[in-house]
Scaffold this active site. Structure first.
Site, PDB file in Angstrom:
ATOM      1  N   ASP A  54       0.873  -1.166   0.000  1.00  0.00           N
ATOM      2  CA  ASP A  54       0.000   0.000   0.000  1.00  0.00           C
ATOM      3  C   ASP A  54       0.914   1.221   0.000  1.00  0.00           C
ATOM      4  O   ASP A  54       1.597   1.492   0.989  1.00  0.00           O
ATOM      5  CB  ASP A  54      -0.895  -0.004   1.236  1.00  0.00           C
ATOM      6  N   TYR A 145      -9.923  14.853  -5.946  1.00  0.00           N
ATOM      7  CA  TYR A 145      -9.074  14.094  -6.867  1.00  0.00           C
ATOM      8  C   TYR A 145      -8.282  15.036  -7.764  1.00  0.00           C
ATOM      9  O   TYR A 145      -7.063  14.904  -7.919  1.00  0.00           O
ATOM     10  CB  TYR A 145      -9.924  13.143  -7.702  1.00  0.00           C
ATOM     11  N   GLY A 146      -8.969  16.012  -8.373  1.00  0.00           N
ATOM     12  CA  GLY A 146      -8.284  16.956  -9.241  1.00  0.00           C
ATOM     13  C   GLY A 146      -7.240  17.769  -8.500  1.00  0.00           C
ATOM     14  O   GLY A 146      -6.145  18.022  -9.015  1.00  0.00           O
ATOM     15  N   ALA A 147      -7.562  18.186  -7.278  1.00  0.00           N
ATOM     16  CA  ALA A 147      -6.607  18.970  -6.486  1.00  0.00           C
ATOM     17  C   ALA A 147      -5.379  18.144  -6.137  1.00  0.00           C
ATOM     18  O   ALA A 147      -4.248  18.648  -6.152  1.00  0.00           O
ATOM     19  CB  ALA A 147      -7.285  19.475  -5.215  1.00  0.00           C
ATOM     20  N   ALA A 148      -5.588  16.866  -5.832  1.00  0.00           N
ATOM     21  CA  ALA A 148      -4.454  15.992  -5.514  1.00  0.00           C
ATOM     22  C   ALA A 148      -3.557  15.828  -6.731  1.00  0.00           C
ATOM     23  O   ALA A 148      -2.317  15.849  -6.615  1.00  0.00           O
ATOM     24  CB  ALA A 148      -4.955  14.639  -5.022  1.00  0.00           C
ATOM     25  N   LYS A 149      -4.140  15.665  -7.909  1.00  0.00           N
ATOM     26  CA  LYS A 149      -3.338  15.528  -9.121  1.00  0.00           C
ATOM     27  C   LYS A 149      -2.643  16.845  -9.474  1.00  0.00           C
ATOM     28  O   LYS A 149      -1.515  16.843  -9.978  1.00  0.00           O
ATOM     29  CB  LYS A 149      -4.223  15.067 -10.279  1.00  0.00           C
ATOM     30  N   ILE A 178      -9.683   7.685 -20.793  1.00  0.00           N
ATOM     31  CA  ILE A 178      -9.103   6.436 -21.285  1.00  0.00           C
ATOM     32  C   ILE A 178     -10.161   5.342 -21.182  1.00  0.00           C
ATOM     33  O   ILE A 178     -10.688   5.073 -20.089  1.00  0.00           O
ATOM     34  CB  ILE A 178      -7.854   6.024 -20.478  1.00  0.00           C
TER      35      ILE A 178
END
Length: 241
Positions: A54, A145-149, A178
């Site tokens: 992990d 999610y977008g902020a983490a990326k 994708i």
């Protein structure tokens, strides 16, 4: 020369495609993941080495580094994804649910790459490559999610400056939509898929092989002067809204 390649999150989807591409070239490939059975199945299929890990757990990442051996040529930080979080837990207040959901995506998509890279950095040989996997979602980082990326994109640029004097490169591949993966867990309607495809310039969905080939190129001799970059692999679609 046969390279040693580590692909985190390599048991399914894009990670599996990347691992398969390097293995097809004769490289020695190690894949990681949290699901031991799935990891073992993929390892047998691709003839690669599995290590259960992990990537958000410092102790497990430290064990991974110990098991890898002394040398590494390519690190692909693929582990991550839009992390599911049970927001219905009555024990949590509304703000606690927000905090927990954001922490889950930051850990899965940013901390996982930071921990793994830090743990194996001294193993990377001269001419080695780090490839981080971002997302088109970083372009409109209005959710966790977008902020983490987006944070991963920024960290990659700083990482490049850190590892460049050591003869290493660090780049980020940012996929758009994708097909043929479980990222959306079957929740996209046919209409939404059509919208995502229409947003591209070339009129098609991306495929895992698109990401695998781009990642493979970034680890090749032809990419030695490419570092600190974000490569968008999305057919020209810069938003998924």
């Amino acid at each position: 020369m046969t390279r040693i390649v580590l692909v985190t999150g390599g048991s399914t989807g894009l990670g599996k495609a990347v691992a398969a591409r390097f293995r097809a070239d004769g490289d020695t490939v190690v894949i990681t993941g949290r699901d031991a059975d799935r990891l073992a199945g993929t390892a047998a299929e691709l003839d690669v080495r599995p290590i259960v890990c992990d990537a958000t757990d410092p102790a497990q990442v430290a064990r991974l580094a110990e098991e890898l051996g002394p040398e590494l040529d390519v690190l692909v930080n693929m582990a991550g994804g839009n992390t599911d979080f049970d927001e219905s837990d009555p024990a949590l207040s509304p703000l606690e649910r927000v905090a927990a959901g954001w922490r889950a995506n930051l850990e899965a998509n940013l901390l996982s790459a930071v921990l793994t890279t830090t743990a194996v950095l001294d193993k990377l040989r001269l001419g080695g490559t780090i490839v981080n996997i971002g997302s088109i979602a970083a372009e409109y980082a209005g959710f966790s999610y977008g902020a983490a990326k987006a944070a991963l994109h920024a960290w990659n640029a700083g990482l490049s400056a850190e590892v460049g004097p050591k003869g290493l490169t660090a780049n980020l591949v940012a996929p758009g939509y994708i097909a043929e993966t479980q990222f959306f867990k079957g929740n996209l309607s046919e209409q939404r898929i059509a919208e995502l495809v229409k947003a591209t310039h070339n009129g098609r969905a991306g495929h895992p092989s698109d990401i695998a080939e781009t990642t493979y190129f970034l680890a090749s001799a032809g990419a030695r002067h490419i570092t600190g970059q974000t490569l968008h692999v999305n057919g020209g679609a810069f938003t998924t809204r």
